[in-house]
Design a protein around this motif. Structure first.
Motif, PDB file in Angstrom:
ATOM      1  N   GLY A 224     -80.165  75.101  13.350  1.00 10.16           N
ATOM      2  CA  GLY A 224     -79.775  76.169  14.251  1.00 10.16           C
ATOM      3  C   GLY A 224     -79.858  77.557  13.650  1.00 10.16           C
ATOM      4  N   HIS A 225     -80.315  77.661  12.396  1.00 12.07           N
ATOM      5  CA  HIS A 225     -80.444  78.968  11.751  1.00 12.07           C
ATOM      6  C   HIS A 225     -81.921  79.346  11.755  1.00 12.07           C
ATOM      7  CE1 HIS A 225     -79.957  82.298   9.076  1.00 12.07           C
ATOM      8  NE2 HIS A 225     -78.667  82.085   8.975  1.00 12.07           N
ATOM      9  N   GLU A 226     -82.258  80.410  12.460  1.00 10.29           N
ATOM     10  CA  GLU A 226     -83.664  80.712  12.701  1.00 10.29           C
ATOM     11  C   GLU A 226     -84.447  81.093  11.459  1.00 10.29           C
ATOM     12  OE1 GLU A 226     -83.084  85.381  14.093  1.00 10.29           O
ATOM     13  OE2 GLU A 226     -83.625  83.834  15.546  1.00 10.29           O
ATOM     14  N   THR A 227     -83.778  81.521  10.386  1.00 12.80           N
ATOM     15  CA  THR A 227     -84.523  81.916   9.185  1.00 12.80           C
ATOM     16  C   THR A 227     -84.578  80.824   8.126  1.00 12.80           C
ATOM     17  OG1 THR A 227     -82.658  82.870   7.934  1.00 12.80           O
ATOM     18  CG2 THR A 227     -83.740  84.285   9.564  1.00 12.80           C
ATOM     19  N   LEU A 228     -83.901  79.693   8.371  1.00 12.67           N
ATOM     20  CA  LEU A 228     -83.850  78.622   7.375  1.00 12.67           C
ATOM     21  C   LEU A 228     -84.650  77.417   7.828  1.00 12.67           C
ATOM     22  CD1 LEU A 228     -80.073  78.614   6.284  1.00 12.67           C
ATOM     23  CD2 LEU A 228     -82.015  79.666   5.111  1.00 12.67           C
ATOM     24  N   GLU A 229     -85.362  76.802   6.887  1.00 10.06           N
ATOM     25  CA  GLU A 229     -86.008  75.527   7.140  1.00 10.06           C
ATOM     26  C   GLU A 229     -85.502  74.502   6.134  1.00 10.06           C
ATOM     27  OE1 GLU A 229     -90.241  75.159   5.671  1.00 10.06           O
ATOM     28  OE2 GLU A 229     -90.107  77.345   5.764  1.00 10.06           O
ATOM     29  N   PHE A 230     -85.530  73.246   6.532  1.00 13.42           N
ATOM     30  CA  PHE A 230     -85.022  72.176   5.670  1.00 13.42           C
ATOM     31  C   PHE A 230     -86.132  71.206   5.322  1.00 13.42           C
ATOM     32  CE2 PHE A 230     -83.131  67.938   5.066  1.00 13.42           C
ATOM     33  CZ  PHE A 230     -82.355  68.220   3.957  1.00 13.42           C
ATOM     34  N   LEU A 231     -86.154  70.827   4.056  1.00 15.59           N
ATOM     35  CA  LEU A 231     -87.123  69.855   3.545  1.00 15.59           C
ATOM     36  C   LEU A 231     -86.371  68.683   2.956  1.00 15.59           C
ATOM     37  CD1 LEU A 231     -89.924  68.875   2.502  1.00 15.59           C
ATOM     38  CD2 LEU A 231     -89.514  70.315   0.477  1.00 15.59           C
ATOM     39  N   SER A 232     -86.623  67.484   3.506  1.00 13.28           N
ATOM     40  CA  SER A 232     -86.020  66.289   2.948  1.00 13.28           C
ATOM     41  C   SER A 232     -87.074  65.493   2.192  1.00 13.28           C
ATOM     42  CB  SER A 232     -85.387  65.466   4.070  1.00 13.28           C
ATOM     43  OG  SER A 232     -86.062  64.368   4.377  1.00 13.28           O
ATOM     44  N   LEU A 233     -86.670  64.956   1.037  1.00 12.01           N
ATOM     45  CA  LEU A 233     -87.599  64.248   0.159  1.00 12.01           C
ATOM     46  C   LEU A 233     -87.203  62.769   0.117  1.00 12.01           C
ATOM     47  CD1 LEU A 233     -87.620  66.984  -2.615  1.00 12.01           C
ATOM     48  CD2 LEU A 233     -89.411  66.533  -0.936  1.00 12.01           C
ATOM     49  N   PRO A 234     -87.956  61.908   0.788  1.00 13.18           N
ATOM     50  CA  PRO A 234     -87.575  60.498   0.944  1.00 13.18           C
ATOM     51  C   PRO A 234     -87.478  59.763  -0.388  1.00 13.18           C
ATOM     52  CG  PRO A 234     -89.323  61.097   2.482  1.00 13.18           C
ATOM     53  CD  PRO A 234     -89.192  62.231   1.517  1.00 13.18           C
ATOM     54  N   GLY A 235     -86.476  58.885  -0.449  1.00 17.61           N
ATOM     55  CA  GLY A 235     -86.341  57.966  -1.572  1.00 17.61           C
ATOM     56  C   GLY A 235     -85.873  58.568  -2.875  1.00 17.61           C
ATOM     57  N   LEU A 236     -85.480  59.833  -2.889  1.00 15.87           N
ATOM     58  CA  LEU A 236     -85.111  60.502  -4.126  1.00 15.87           C
ATOM     59  C   LEU A 236     -83.639  60.905  -4.129  1.00 15.87           C
ATOM     60  CD1 LEU A 236     -88.187  62.859  -4.676  1.00 15.87           C
ATOM     61  CD2 LEU A 236     -87.788  60.591  -5.645  1.00 15.87           C
ATOM     62  N   GLY A 237     -82.993  60.712  -5.287  1.00 13.70           N
ATOM     63  CA  GLY A 237     -81.620  61.152  -5.476  1.00 13.70           C
ATOM     64  C   GLY A 237     -81.562  62.555  -6.040  1.00 13.70           C
ATOM     65  N   HIS A 238     -80.370  62.972  -6.388  1.00 11.97           N
ATOM     66  CA  HIS A 238     -80.144  64.355  -6.817  1.00 11.97           C
ATOM     67  C   HIS A 238     -80.963  64.715  -8.050  1.00 11.97           C
ATOM     68  CE1 HIS A 238     -77.832  68.082  -6.976  1.00 11.97           C
ATOM     69  NE2 HIS A 238     -77.698  67.904  -8.280  1.00 11.97           N
ATOM     70  N   MET A 239     -80.849  63.935  -9.099  1.00  6.86           N
ATOM     71  CA  MET A 239     -81.566  64.249 -10.330  1.00  6.86           C
ATOM     72  C   MET A 239     -83.045  63.874 -10.246  1.00  6.86           C
ATOM     73  SD  MET A 239     -79.559  65.958 -12.091  1.00  6.86           S
ATOM     74  CE  MET A 239     -80.671  66.164 -13.478  1.00  6.86           C
ATOM     75  N   ASP A 240     -83.395  62.913  -9.376  1.00  8.89           N
ATOM     76  CA  ASP A 240     -84.807  62.570  -9.192  1.00  8.89           C
ATOM     77  C   ASP A 240     -85.595  63.790  -8.730  1.00  8.89           C
ATOM     78  OD1 ASP A 240     -84.305  59.852  -9.731  1.00  8.89           O
ATOM     79  OD2 ASP A 240     -83.752  59.491  -7.651  1.00  8.89           O
ATOM     80  N   VAL A 241     -85.035  64.526  -7.776  1.00 10.02           N
ATOM     81  CA  VAL A 241     -85.724  65.698  -7.235  1.00 10.02           C
ATOM     82  C   VAL A 241     -85.933  66.742  -8.321  1.00 10.02           C
ATOM     83  CG1 VAL A 241     -85.512  67.631  -5.618  1.00 10.02           C
ATOM     84  CG2 VAL A 241     -84.931  65.317  -4.881  1.00 10.02           C
ATOM     85  N   TRP A 242     -84.903  66.939  -9.141  1.00  7.61           N
ATOM     86  CA  TRP A 242     -85.028  67.927 -10.222  1.00  7.61           C
ATOM     87  C   TRP A 242     -86.075  67.501 -11.245  1.00  7.61           C
ATOM     88  CZ3 TRP A 242     -84.421  72.533 -12.224  1.00  7.61           C
ATOM     89  CH2 TRP A 242     -84.510  72.677 -13.614  1.00  7.61           C
ATOM     90  N   GLU A 243     -85.994  66.260 -11.689  1.00  8.61           N
ATOM     91  CA  GLU A 243     -86.860  65.792 -12.774  1.00  8.61           C
ATOM     92  C   GLU A 243     -88.307  65.631 -12.342  1.00  8.61           C
ATOM     93  OE1 GLU A 243     -84.827  62.270 -13.849  1.00  8.61           O
ATOM     94  OE2 GLU A 243     -83.237  63.317 -14.978  1.00  8.61           O
ATOM     95  N   ARG A 244     -88.522  65.290 -11.086  1.00 14.33           N
ATOM     96  CA  ARG A 244     -89.892  65.118 -10.588  1.00 14.33           C
ATOM     97  C   ARG A 244     -90.330  66.411  -9.909  1.00 14.33           C
ATOM     98  NH1 ARG A 244     -90.520  59.647  -7.347  1.00 14.33           N
ATOM     99  NH2 ARG A 244     -92.643  60.514  -7.290  1.00 14.33           N
ATOM    100  N   SER A 245     -90.522  67.430 -10.724  1.00 17.73           N
ATOM    101  CA  SER A 245     -90.819  68.762 -10.200  1.00 17.73           C
ATOM    102  C   SER A 245     -92.093  68.778  -9.363  1.00 17.73           C
ATOM    103  CB  SER A 245     -90.939  69.763 -11.347  1.00 17.73           C
ATOM    104  OG  SER A 245     -91.957  69.381 -12.261  1.00 17.73           O
ATOM    105  N   GLU A 246     -93.022  67.862  -9.651  1.00 19.00           N
ATOM    106  CA  GLU A 246     -94.291  67.857  -8.919  1.00 19.00           C
ATOM    107  C   GLU A 246     -94.119  67.509  -7.438  1.00 19.00           C
ATOM    108  OE1 GLU A 246     -93.622  63.589 -10.052  1.00 19.00           O
ATOM    109  OE2 GLU A 246     -93.327  65.535 -11.012  1.00 19.00           O
ATOM    110  N   VAL A 247     -92.969  66.925  -7.076  1.00 22.93           N
ATOM    111  CA  VAL A 247     -92.734  66.562  -5.683  1.00 22.93           C
ATOM    112  C   VAL A 247     -92.382  67.794  -4.846  1.00 22.93           C
ATOM    113  CG1 VAL A 247     -91.297  65.210  -4.109  1.00 22.93           C
ATOM    114  CG2 VAL A 247     -91.996  64.233  -6.311  1.00 22.93           C
ATOM    115  N   ALA A 248     -91.432  68.582  -5.323  1.00 23.17           N
ATOM    116  CA  ALA A 248     -90.965  69.731  -4.537  1.00 23.17           C
ATOM    117  C   ALA A 248     -91.796  70.990  -4.757  1.00 23.17           C
ATOM    118  CB  ALA A 248     -89.499  70.008  -4.858  1.00 23.17           C
ATOM    119  N   LEU A 249     -92.408  71.131  -5.920  1.00 22.26           N
ATOM    120  CA  LEU A 249     -93.078  72.395  -6.251  1.00 22.26           C
ATOM    121  C   LEU A 249     -94.153  72.812  -5.241  1.00 22.26           C
ATOM    122  CD1 LEU A 249     -93.373  72.578 -10.130  1.00 22.26           C
ATOM    123  CD2 LEU A 249     -92.561  74.384  -8.591  1.00 22.26           C
ATOM    124  N   PRO A 250     -95.013  71.921  -4.776  1.00 16.98           N
ATOM    125  CA  PRO A 250     -96.024  72.376  -3.808  1.00 16.98           C
ATOM    126  C   PRO A 250     -95.414  72.994  -2.557  1.00 16.98           C
ATOM    127  CG  PRO A 250     -96.625  70.231  -4.688  1.00 16.98           C
ATOM    128  CD  PRO A 250     -95.228  70.514  -5.163  1.00 16.98           C
TER     129      PRO A 250
END
Length: 260
Positions: A224-250
């Motif tokens: 509901g916030h017009e300037t924000l978008e959300f990205l969900s990364l399937p199958g990954l936990g909190h530290m997984d997302v951080w450590e696997r930088s190649e997933v979120a970086l693109p």
């Protein structure tokens, strides 16, 4: 690398000039805000800096209580307005009016605080693994108890100290546990920053792994916030997302390329 003293507390920071094939496309710096018990160099170790520096000049800061910055032991020294003030003073020292802000976990928590206390210095923000709402006190109290118990056992020595796992010993050797307890207490007692989102007018990307306990609330704050978008990364936990930088970086780079 420089230290900046603010009301008796020194904050360490450094800059990385933009480089590579994309050099010169956008001179607005990207401020990198690290997680709890981390330091600015962890952005390098996890592979973020080598990628992001191709697109933006970077500002890396060690939060108070971390890395090469001072580590006060008073809970009052970790109020959000002070954490944000440290970053703003760094921007002032570098003569940067606005920045794009990238924070993960605790760094994203500070990012939400930045909206409240210094939103005029933001051009955009990317916040991962966190939400702006009042924090659940239970895991934070557990963290305080664990840190306190381990600190006391190590101080007592003998068989008590022998029970402390090697990885915990290593963490304690690299950090000031009293500072971390004070910071955790300040986080627990914070009123949150949900209302600050109402005043946000710059673009933002909120992201989290689907297995991260923070995911649902992170998604909620973007809805509901017009300037924000959300990205969900399937199958990954909190530290997984951080450590696997190649997933979120693109996706992060794609978002930043669209910021004007």
């Amino acid at each position: 690398m420089p230290h900046l003293e603010i009301d008796g507390v020194r904050t360490w920071y450094r800059t990385e000039p933009q480089s590579g094939l994309e050099s010169g496309t956008d001179s607005t710096p990207l401020l990198l805000a690290h997680g709890f018990m981390q330091r600015s160099e962890d952005w390098v170790k996890a592979g973020y800096v080598n990628s992001l520096v191709l697109h933006r000049p970077l500002i890396l800061v060690d939060f108070r209580g971390h890395g090469k910055s001072d580590k006060p032991h008073d809970v009052a020294d970790y109020r959000m307005e002070l954490l944000v003030s440290d970053l703003v003073r760094v921007l002032d020292a570098l003569e940067e009016e606005t920045v794009d802000f990238l924070g993960y976990s605790f760094g994203a928590w500070v990012g939400f605080g930045f909206i409240k206390f210094a939103r005029e210095r933001l051009r955009s923000l990317v916040l991962g693994g966190m939400h702006p709402y009042v924090r659940d006190p239970y895991p934070l109290n557990r963290r305080i108890e664990r840190f306190s118990s381990a600190r006391d056992a190590l101080a007592a020595g003998g068989r008590h100290a022998d029970l402390i796992p090697d990885n915990v010993r290593a963490q304690f050797a690299q950090n000031d546990v009293e500072a971390l307890i004070a910071l955790t207490t300040a986080i627990r007692d914070s009123e949150g920053f949900e209302e600050a989102l109402d005043s946000l007018s710059v673009p933002g990307l909120i992201y989290a792994g689907e297995e991260d306990p923070a995911c649902a609330l992170a998604q909620r704050c973007a809805e509901g916030h017009e300037t924000l978008e959300f990205l969900s990364l399937p199958g990954l936990g909190h530290m997984d997302v951080w450590e696997r930088s190649e997933v979120a970086l693109p996706r992060i780079v794609h978002f930043l390329e669209g910021v004007e």
